[in-house]
Design an enzyme around this catalytic site. Sequence first.
Site: not given
Ligand code: GRF
Length: 206
Positions: A12-13, A91, A107, A109
């Site tokens: 959840g960063s 998911r 989203n 990525h």
């Molecule tokens: C991030 O690297 C994002 O790009 C990917 O999943 C990761 C989630 O990280 N889709 P966090 O849970 O927000 O720290």
Amino acid sequence: MKNIAVFASGKGSNFQAIVKAVKKGTIKATLSLLVCDNPCAPVLEKAAAAKIKSFLVQRKEFPATKTFEAAIIRHLKREKIDLVVLAGFMRILSPAFVRAYKGRIINIHPALLPSFKGTQAIKDAFNYGTKITGVTVHFVDEKVDHGPIILQEAVKITKKDTLESLEEKIHRLEHHLYPEAIRLYIEDKLRIKNRKVKILNLRKPS
Ligand code: GRF
């Protein structure tokens, strides 16, 4: 004020970075809901600490993806959600879900799409030996890691980099790029034409 729901399954960063941008007023919207499918995810504590409602919903509690997603959609409707922000949600949403929120799901990525799709993008780019990778924020369509690109920025991979240092660089960039993309959406600055996203009055980076 528009309502945002963040979907996350892990640390959840990015969620945290979005919370910060909403608190600061950079994103002028309400972060109304966290949707999480993993009871052990640290993001749940982050939501509680920020006093943001969370909806924990596990696929195994439902007979089919359809009923699982219907439960999520009911919740989104109840909270009058305008924008769904996927931030490490593990998911894949069905085409029916994507159609229900068409143009309203984004989203992030951790690579330069269309390169290195999938869940191991940072590692895949590092192991492949590319000299440049980066971060992409895009609209979600019915194909995975595919929709129109909103923002994209590059990160250099130097000979000093390890997988860990690269991960750190990517995450630092994500925490800046995702709130910025959300701000543009909320301020109605995005237009999609022929899968190209036009940004109206792009603010110069300071
Ligand atoms: C991030 O690297 C994002 O790009 C990917 O999943 C990761 C989630 O990280 N889709 P966090 O849970 O927000 O720290």
